[in-house]
Design a protein around this motif. Sequence first.
Motif, PDB file in Angstrom:
ATOM      1  N   ASP A 450       0.817  -1.208   0.000  1.00 12.46           N
ATOM      2  CA  ASP A 450       0.000   0.000   0.000  1.00 12.46           C
ATOM      3  C   ASP A 450       0.857   1.267   0.000  1.00 12.46           C
ATOM      4  O   ASP A 450       0.376   2.337  -0.378  1.00 12.46           O
ATOM      5  N   ASN A 451       2.111   1.134   0.446  1.00  8.88           N
ATOM      6  CA  ASN A 451       3.000   2.293   0.541  1.00  8.88           C
ATOM      7  C   ASN A 451       4.255   2.090  -0.301  1.00  8.88           C
ATOM      8  O   ASN A 451       5.340   2.537   0.058  1.00  8.88           O
ATOM      9  N   ASN A 454       7.451   5.154  -2.324  1.00  9.00           N
ATOM     10  CA  ASN A 454       8.094   5.870  -1.232  1.00  9.00           C
ATOM     11  C   ASN A 454       9.330   6.567  -1.790  1.00  9.00           C
ATOM     12  O   ASN A 454      10.235   5.920  -2.313  1.00  9.00           O
ATOM     13  N   ILE A 459       5.428   9.307   1.026  1.00 12.92           N
ATOM     14  CA  ILE A 459       4.728   8.136   0.506  1.00 12.92           C
ATOM     15  C   ILE A 459       3.484   8.573  -0.254  1.00 12.92           C
ATOM     16  O   ILE A 459       2.696   9.383   0.228  1.00 12.92           O
ATOM     17  N   SER A 461       0.170   7.048  -1.428  1.00  9.75           N
ATOM     18  CA  SER A 461      -0.690   5.893  -1.213  1.00  9.75           C
ATOM     19  C   SER A 461      -1.502   5.620  -2.470  1.00  9.75           C
ATOM     20  O   SER A 461      -2.140   6.523  -3.023  1.00  9.75           O
ATOM     21  N   PRO A 463      -4.610   3.369  -3.800  1.00  6.53           N
ATOM     22  CA  PRO A 463      -5.704   2.486  -3.391  1.00  6.53           C
ATOM     23  C   PRO A 463      -5.646   1.173  -4.157  1.00  6.53           C
ATOM     24  O   PRO A 463      -5.377   1.155  -5.362  1.00  6.53           O
ATOM     25  N   GLN A 464      -5.936   0.106  -3.457  1.00  9.00           N
ATOM     26  CA  GLN A 464      -5.903  -1.206  -4.074  1.00  9.00           C
ATOM     27  C   GLN A 464      -7.247  -1.524  -4.717  1.00  9.00           C
ATOM     28  O   GLN A 464      -8.297  -1.050  -4.305  1.00  9.00           O
ATOM     29  N   THR A 481       0.648  -1.883  -8.097  1.00  3.90           N
ATOM     30  CA  THR A 481       1.799  -1.136  -8.576  1.00  3.90           C
ATOM     31  C   THR A 481       2.449  -1.782  -9.772  1.00  3.90           C
ATOM     32  O   THR A 481       3.439  -1.268 -10.272  1.00  3.90           O
TER      33      THR A 481
END
Length: 760
Positions: A450-451, A454, A459, A461, A463-464, A481
């Motif tokens: 989720d992070n 970076n 970071i 974020s 969303p999934q 990602t």
Amino acid sequence: MSVLFSVPPRANGFREKSRSPNGMPVFNSSAHEKRPRHPLPWAVPVFLPIPGVRGRSLRVFVPNLPIVHHLTVSYFGRRRGNLVLLILCFTLVFSVFALAQRFGTSEKQWSTPLFPGDPSTLVYAREDLQKIWKWEIESGHYPSSRELPKPIRLVSPPLNPALPPRKVAKIPSRFRPPGASVTYTIGHGAKRVYLDNQARPPNVAYPPRPVPGSVADLDVIMDLCDFSTEKYVRDCLEVLRLGGGLDSGSRLRRGKFDEWRYIYKEDGEVQKAVAPVVTTQLAFDGLTQASASPDPNAGLSRKPRADWELPIQLPAPLEHRPYHSLPSTCDPENPRLFHMFWTGPFTDKPYLALLSFLFTQNTRLNLHEENPDTTVCRPQFWLWINPGPAAAVPNPSATHDMFEQLKANPWASPFLHPRFKGVISFKMWNTTEQLDGVPEIKDDWRVLRDNLFNSGGHIVSVPQQDESSEAEASTSAESATASSEGESASKSQLKSDGDDMLKFVGSKSADSYDRLSVILSDLARFVLCHRFGGVYLDADTIFLRDWEELWGWKGAFAYRWSRLEKYNTAVLRMNKGSALGTFLFRTALKNGLDFHPMTVSRYTKDAHLEGLLLRLPDALFDSAWLNTENYQRDRPPQPYFPEFIEFFDTSAQNSAAPAALGFEGFFRGAYSYHFHNFWWKPFDPSRNWPDLGERFIEGERVARTNLNIAANVTEPAQVPLEEHVSDDKRDLDWATVLKRTFESYIRGERPNMYGEWLSW
């Protein structure tokens, strides 16, 4: 001290006033009356007992605080005086600790700084750091005579097969005090023969190719080019081009230049290693024995609230073999791979990077050979494509779609020609697949999914996707990602559709900058180099000379962040599966998987491993950077760029240079040039299409038609057109000159920089 020197209180609890309203002194006793007539001393003795010695004390003078307080209050007033006194005390304490940190020995350093900035990132104990150093040195990845860091505390010198034998003035271990560190290695490698590589008359029109298997002595380059030692980029470039033979036919320097020779060949074989004899260190007395710290990690600053990593597990060190002793021209442990990462549609930026690669590197395209690698080891260029937004979900047909788009793209299609097979390869980037291919983090990285974006602790974020949507998109998609085809952004159904950062596919302007892809590339470069080996280059990089001797130097390197002693990983060289790579990935995992170059600088500095990732002067890869930050403008290199935009929009005062000097006058001696973004600026505004001749005329026609559509011109582009020189821009910019030079090589109108003609 307060009893002896303080003013006695009055009955109401307040101090007796020292002066009356008329300004005359007021005293309440004869003893008090006499005291001001005898000034108080500025320092008073304090007696400290000496441990183990009865009846004796050590007299130490300390400042007399009451008189200091009295003077500050009298001069500044009560409130300001107290504030001044507080500031003085703070300054004194800070100075003492600062001096101790600066001049104290490694054994006496505090484990954490008194006024810490960034917290420590270290997660490996000293024993593991010693293992990493030994593995890299014994594998031939430290061909340097520079000192090893004392805080590592090696008790015996490692054997170094990449250094020739040499006499080392060393103190026998029995005479070294306990805890003393060894800061040298024992070379047992082949001898070095330094080369004078220049063309011989009458063939002096072009510089010669570097000798196969030659090695750049980066110790010499650091001595002659390091900005920390006040060396100028201009002088460094002269050393680089003279030592590399790039000034053949126009050499102006006279006399011997042995101290400027930085390229050598290894002559002979690696000698049999003889391990040094380590004798037990004797403690001469109780005081010396007690000074040794029982803590094996004393002096190291561990990451707050983190445990030490489990003992590092490394394979056996690699065998270092000189080039002439290899069974083939290519070393399987040292593959010659250039990696580049690109997001979104293919444009003129990776196009020019690939053209510059063909123009400078020894790809053997001037000859038709069944197996070119039997003569020299040809480098390969792997271009990793992430067509969609950096945070998009993978598409099952992404690879197929990627090649279909490359075929239809006029900037990319020329490099799919069969002549470039085995030299240029397009690879599909998939974040999930790549991270799963790194053994050090494959079981742990999903905790940070989720992070994952970076950058320097900042970071983004992402969303999934929900499970049903993810299953429809790809059965193999485990992370939002991973890369995808360009149209997958609309299928991903990101929850934060209002966040434009998640939708960017490439940077189209300074206001619509694809920051997410930049963060992903920070991670990608370390993944690619650790998994496959080789050199990573940012896509805003142009090759300027052959990298043969840099391939010969088998250590890891990046380059300096301008004036700062930090890394810029726009150029990154690492060895496949190295101990350094293991350290970086495990350390990054415990620090949020942050691979921003500033953060990587902290990783190596906290662990005292900076010598294993050499920070080369930016003159080698980024010659204009110091000038753009207002440094060395008194003696700038050629060309002089006070701003990076000068590459694309050369100022009128300097605009005669590009066409007059050409490629040979552009930072001659540097290995590459980094133009720092400007993705939205065309290299050649008046001819913004691939100009590669009849062989690739269809791509040129498509590019011209696209330009007409963008300009609202309905007539189809007719190619070839009758063009006039008066239609061209009067003063050509540097970017235009380089683009047209590389294209003329592909068209067959000129040879490459080494005088070799492309043979189709």
